[in-house]
Design a protein around this motif. Structure first.
Motif, short mmCIF file in Angstrom:
data_model
loop_
_atom_site.label_atom_id
_atom_site.label_comp_id
_atom_site.label_asym_id
_atom_site.label_seq_id
_atom_site.Cartn_x
_atom_site.Cartn_y
_atom_site.Cartn_z
N ASP A 135 -30.09 5.67 33.06
CA ASP A 135 -28.78 5.86 33.68
C ASP A 135 -28.01 4.54 33.73
OD1 ASP A 135 -28.72 8.60 34.31
OD2 ASP A 135 -29.93 8.29 36.10
N GLY A 191 -26.65 19.87 35.49
CA GLY A 191 -27.78 19.31 36.23
C GLY A 191 -29.10 19.44 35.50
N ASN A 195 -26.65 15.69 30.51
CA ASN A 195 -26.92 16.33 31.78
C ASN A 195 -25.99 17.54 31.88
OD1 ASN A 195 -27.25 17.07 34.46
ND2 ASN A 195 -27.70 14.96 35.06
N ARG A 229 -31.46 18.46 32.18
CA ARG A 229 -31.54 17.46 31.13
C ARG A 229 -31.81 18.10 29.79
NH1 ARG A 229 -35.31 12.86 33.56
NH2 ARG A 229 -35.75 12.41 31.39
N THR A 239 -34.31 3.63 33.75
CA THR A 239 -34.05 5.01 34.15
C THR A 239 -33.30 5.81 33.11
OG1 THR A 239 -31.90 4.44 35.08
CG2 THR A 239 -33.80 4.22 36.56
N GLY A 299 -28.88 16.18 41.06
CA GLY A 299 -28.93 16.62 39.67
C GLY A 299 -27.95 15.94 38.76
N GLU A 300 -26.83 15.51 39.29
CA GLU A 300 -25.79 14.87 38.47
C GLU A 300 -24.83 14.17 39.41
OE1 GLU A 300 -23.16 17.91 36.96
OE2 GLU A 300 -24.16 19.36 38.21
N PRO A 301 -24.01 13.29 38.84
CA PRO A 301 -23.04 12.63 39.71
C PRO A 301 -22.13 13.69 40.35
CG PRO A 301 -23.13 11.58 37.53
CD PRO A 301 -23.94 12.83 37.45
N SER A 327 -27.00 17.04 47.82
CA SER A 327 -26.55 17.22 46.44
C SER A 327 -27.54 16.52 45.52
CB SER A 327 -25.16 16.61 46.29
OG SER A 327 -24.77 16.63 44.93
N ARG A 387 -25.87 9.20 32.06
CA ARG A 387 -26.90 8.74 31.13
C ARG A 387 -26.31 7.75 30.11
NH1 ARG A 387 -32.09 10.36 32.60
NH2 ARG A 387 -32.58 9.48 30.55
N THR A 415 -39.89 17.41 30.56
CA THR A 415 -38.46 17.12 30.66
C THR A 415 -37.99 16.58 29.31
OG1 THR A 415 -36.75 16.03 31.97
CG2 THR A 415 -38.72 14.75 31.54
N THR A 426 -28.31 12.64 46.50
CA THR A 426 -29.63 12.09 46.23
C THR A 426 -29.83 11.84 44.75
OG1 THR A 426 -30.59 14.30 45.98
CG2 THR A 426 -30.57 13.36 48.21
N TRP A 427 -30.02 10.58 44.38
CA TRP A 427 -30.26 10.26 42.98
C TRP A 427 -31.75 10.09 42.72
CZ3 TRP A 427 -32.83 6.21 40.75
CH2 TRP A 427 -32.87 6.24 39.34
N TRP A 428 -32.25 10.76 41.71
CA TRP A 428 -33.66 10.60 41.30
C TRP A 428 -33.88 11.33 40.00
CZ3 TRP A 428 -37.53 14.71 42.41
CH2 TRP A 428 -36.96 15.86 42.98
N VAL A 467 -38.03 19.61 38.85
CA VAL A 467 -38.70 18.71 39.78
C VAL A 467 -38.13 18.85 41.19
CG1 VAL A 467 -37.25 16.64 39.48
CG2 VAL A 467 -39.71 16.41 39.95
N THR A 468 -36.85 19.17 41.30
CA THR A 468 -36.25 19.35 42.62
C THR A 468 -37.00 20.43 43.39
OG1 THR A 468 -34.13 18.67 41.75
CG2 THR A 468 -34.09 19.88 43.83
C1 6R9 Z 1 -33.77 15.29 40.25
C2 6R9 Z 1 -33.29 15.50 38.87
C3 6R9 Z 1 -32.49 13.20 36.20
C4 6R9 Z 1 -31.12 12.71 35.80
C5 6R9 Z 1 -30.87 11.29 36.24
C6 6R9 Z 1 -29.36 11.27 36.38
C7 6R9 Z 1 -29.05 12.66 36.91
C8 6R9 Z 1 -29.83 13.28 39.23
C9 6R9 Z 1 -28.21 12.50 40.46
C10 6R9 Z 1 -27.95 12.19 39.10
C11 6R9 Z 1 -26.01 11.10 39.72
C12 6R9 Z 1 -27.26 12.07 41.44
N1 6R9 Z 1 -28.97 12.69 38.38
N2 6R9 Z 1 -29.37 13.17 40.49
N3 6R9 Z 1 -26.85 11.49 38.74
N4 6R9 Z 1 -26.18 11.38 41.02
N5 6R9 Z 1 -27.40 12.35 42.75
O1 6R9 Z 1 -32.18 15.92 38.66
O2 6R9 Z 1 -34.18 15.18 37.87
O3 6R9 Z 1 -33.77 16.77 35.95
O4 6R9 Z 1 -35.13 14.66 35.67
O5 6R9 Z 1 -32.64 14.60 35.94
O6 6R9 Z 1 -30.13 13.49 36.47
O7 6R9 Z 1 -28.76 11.11 35.13
O8 6R9 Z 1 -31.36 10.38 35.29
P1 6R9 Z 1 -33.97 15.36 36.30
#
Ligand code: 6R9
Length: 651
Positions: free
Chosen positions: A500, A524, A521, A526, A498, A386-388, A384, A515, A263, A411-413, A309-310
């Motif tokens: 973020d 979605g 981002n 990185r 993180t 990958g991004e806000p 949902s 970020r 990544t 889902t944030w991760w 990763v998703t």
């Molecule tokens: C799973 C994935 C991670 C970065 C993360 C953040 C952003 C992911 C989000 C979100 C807001 C959500 N991010 N999910 N921001 N709301 N539900 O996307 O992994 O490709 O490593 O990206 O994506 O900024 O730090 P990855």
């Protein structure tokens, strides 16, 4: 934006009746337990897997060395857990439904079939010299063999490194070298929407002159002929036909590596995030079960690619570990038209759809007609990632595709977290459009100011950190533990940072603001600004480049590159140069990194010590030119007029 209690959307009553967690009080009780008695909580969660030898300990942390061990002494095999045990109890259940690029074309792979294919591929890998601990690089489009190969690696204890098939040969080569892979698995080509990705040709370029890669296994996805080099390239179907479908599963230690996934970070070099066996699988399975509230007949449609990763956690490992039917989607949400996702949902009776805001924004643009034309009556939950997600997009998702009856789980991760960390539980958590809501079990988010002080209370904003380890967390960056420590544990000692920014509102709900480091981002995905900059300066014409993000309607964040040219090129046609530089980034990294704007300038804004003032460029590219900061810090204030004239967006 301040949200009031009025905007809370309560869990759907129908949903809560059958949900694993039925109300907020139950969530709070379990959450408390997960923090107060983590060993009891995770020990219990680990029991959903089949262990050849049960773990002796649950968690062992060496905070000084940044070393985490979960389920120590435990022995298990990921492929056994994802395939064999279900092949035994429900052999005819669809494990994977492959939705091919062309609409209406599907292939069902049952758990029994899957066991057979995975066993064969495992034997092929062994025959090509792959042993426990060896790395296998996988550069495949969304074909079933991609899943087979990942699981085959897990079966024999090899470490897979999947590289998204949209990456360029240079990006692939860099990842092959860093991981030390000796086998590469690719396809003759990969259809994706109206195009074909020339995966084998790209793979050939990537390994040019490398002796490290001993075998290339090639999936025959289409009838296209490709050059096959003797004693190096082998058709996977031919190899599979030489081997049996049974292959013993290696007993792996819980902390043995399972996969590497690259990544982007703040520096130019991609990071090889390493996940291990026991903790990762327990976490992927637990989050999947609770956050998507998995029921036995679910058909889970995650429209991501296994190259991210998703895909790893929520197309493959989470769904299969729980014996769920999962969809692999080879196409794109807009091929052949904007109704494609809903058509797949109807054809396969999908109960869950999990996709990214960028895809939703593209669909919204095409109008509601495409959605309404479909039935979607099988759907019960929408996710949902990958991004806000903008509150308007959230509402559209909820009201139009979801008809107000499907809960939305935002889902944030991250790649590094292995699984979801902040998200609602659909039967329990009232939601707010745009907020990922509350932490998952065992997750302790903290907000920290720039000086490293923890910010207590609600109604506050800060850098999002995590105060304790969770089973799915990455253990290291492959071969670069010091870099792991520096990247995640040095900015705020003993806290995982993180990257973020985040707001915790008056109700304790988390709102990810994006970020706060040099990572963009884009749709979605990185992308490190440094990565794009190094791709640009590798072009013969470029003297210097500074890359920043700006708000983009569809992509979330767009890429804007400010570039100065070498003297010999200063008279070249600007249109041609801009085209050439976009092409350069496409070539070096891949199409996803192509800058939306390339701005050719005579000088970049620098401090007297030579630091580029990116914050100023970010504001210019975003059109926020009222408050540019102190221009007197610029070594040459004269550059500002040109930057403003050329860099400010015109629309
Ligand atoms: C799973 C994935 C991670 C970065 C993360 C953040 C952003 C992911 C989000 C979100 C807001 C959500 N991010 N999910 N921001 N709301 N539900 O996307 O992994 O490709 O490593 O990206 O994506 O900024 O730090 P990855």
């Amino acid at each position: 934006m301040t949200q009031t209690k009025d905007t809370l959307i309560q869990p759907k009553e129908q949903f809560s009746l059958t949900a694993h967690v039925k109300n907020l009080e139950e969530y709070q009780r379990l959450y408390r337990k997960s923090l107060d008695q983590p060993e009891a909580f995770w020990g219990e969660m680990a029991q959903q897997l089949t262990w050849f030898h049960k773990p002796d300990t649950i968690l062992d942390v060496d905070a000084d060395q940044v070393d985490f061990s979960w389920f120590g002494g435990g022995k298990l095999n990921v492929a056994f857990n994802c395939v064999d045990r279900h092949a035994k109890t429900r052999p005819g259940k669809p494990a994977i439904i492959w939705a091919k690029n062309e609409p209406g074309e599907y292939q069902v792979i049952t758990y029994r079939d899957l066991q057979h294919h995975v066993g064969r591929v495992a034997n092929v890998l062994k025959a090509h010299g792959v042993r426990k601990g060896d790395r296998v690089c996988i550069y495949l489009p969304m074909v079933p063999e991609l899943a087979y190969t990942m699981l085959a690696c897990a079966r024999i204890g090899a470490v897979h490194s999947v590289v998204f098939a949209g990456f360029s040969s240079e990006a692939l080569r860099e990842r092959i070298l860093d991981s030390g892979a000796k086998v590469l698995v690719t396809a003759n080509e990969g259809p994706r929407g109206p195009k074909f990705v020339a995966t084998k040709a790209i793979a050939d370029e990537a390994v040019e002159g490398l002796t490290q890669v001993e075998s290339i296994l090639v999936v025959r996805r289409t009838s296209k002929e490709v050059p096959m080099r003797m004693d190096r390239d082998y058709w996977l179907d031919v190899e599979m036909s030489k081997h049996r479908g049974t292959c013993p599963a290696e007993w792996m230690d819980a902390e043995d590596p399972l996969f590497i996934l690259y990544t982007s970070g703040s520096t130019g070099k991609p990071k090889g995030v390493l996940h291990t066996t026991g903790g990762y699988l327990v976490y992927a399975a637990t989050t999947f079960r609770y956050i998507f509230d998995i029921q036995p007949d679910d058909v889970h449609f995650c429209a991501a690619d296994l190259g991210w990763v998703t895909g790893h956690s929520y197309i493959l490992y989470g769904p299969l570990a729980t014996g769920t039917t999962t969809v692999m989607f080879e196409s794109t949400p807009t091929y052949p038209d904007a109704g494609r996702l809903w058509q797949v949902v109807d054809d396969l009776k999908a109960t869950i759809l999990y996709t990214a805001p960028t895809a939703l924004r593209a669909l919204i643009k095409e109008g509601d007609g495409w959605v309404k034309k479909s039935s979607r009556k099988s759907l019960r939950l929408l996710g949902s990632v990958g991004e806000p997600i903008n509150p308007e997009v959230w509402r559209w998702y909820h009201d139009v595709p979801g008809e107000g009856r499907c809960p939305i789980v935002d889902t944030w991760w991250q790649t590094e977290t292995g699984g979801i960390l902040i998200a609602p539980l659909p039967g329990a958590t009232p939601t707010k459009p745009g907020s990922a809501t509350l932490p998952f079990f065992g997750v302790e988010p903290v907000l920290v100011d720039d000086e490293g002080r923890v910010i207590e209370g609600n109604g506050v904003t800060g850098n999002l950190c995590l105060a304790r380890s969770w089973p799915g967390q990455a253990r290291t960056l492959y071969g670069h533990h010091q870099r792991f420590v520096e990247t995640y544990y040095s900015r705020f000692p003993r806290l995982y940072f993180t990257g973020d920014g985040c707001r915790r509102d008056e109700d304790g709900y988390y709102w990810i603001t994006g970020r706060v480091d040099d990572v963009l981002n884009v749709s979605g995905h990185r992308l490190g600004t440094a990565e794009v900059e190094s791709a640009l300066v590798a072009h013969e014409s470029v003297a210097e480049a500074a890359v920043v993000g700006f708000p983009h309607d569809l992509k979330g964040t767009g890429v804007c590159a400010f570039v100065t040219m070498k003297p010999d090129y200063q008279d070249a046609s600007p249109e041609q140069m801009v085209g050439a530089l976009k092409e350069q980034v496409r070539h070096v990294i891949g199409p996803i990194a192509t800058p939306d704007r390339v701005v050719l300038v005579n000088g970049l804004p620098k401090t007297r010590s030579g630091k580029i003032l990116r914050r100023m460029l970010r504001k210019i590219a975003s059109g926020e030119t009222e408050n540019l900061g102190d221009a007197t810090t610029l070594a040459d204030p004269a550059v500002l007029d040109e930057l403003l004239a050329k860099g400010t967006p015109t629309q």
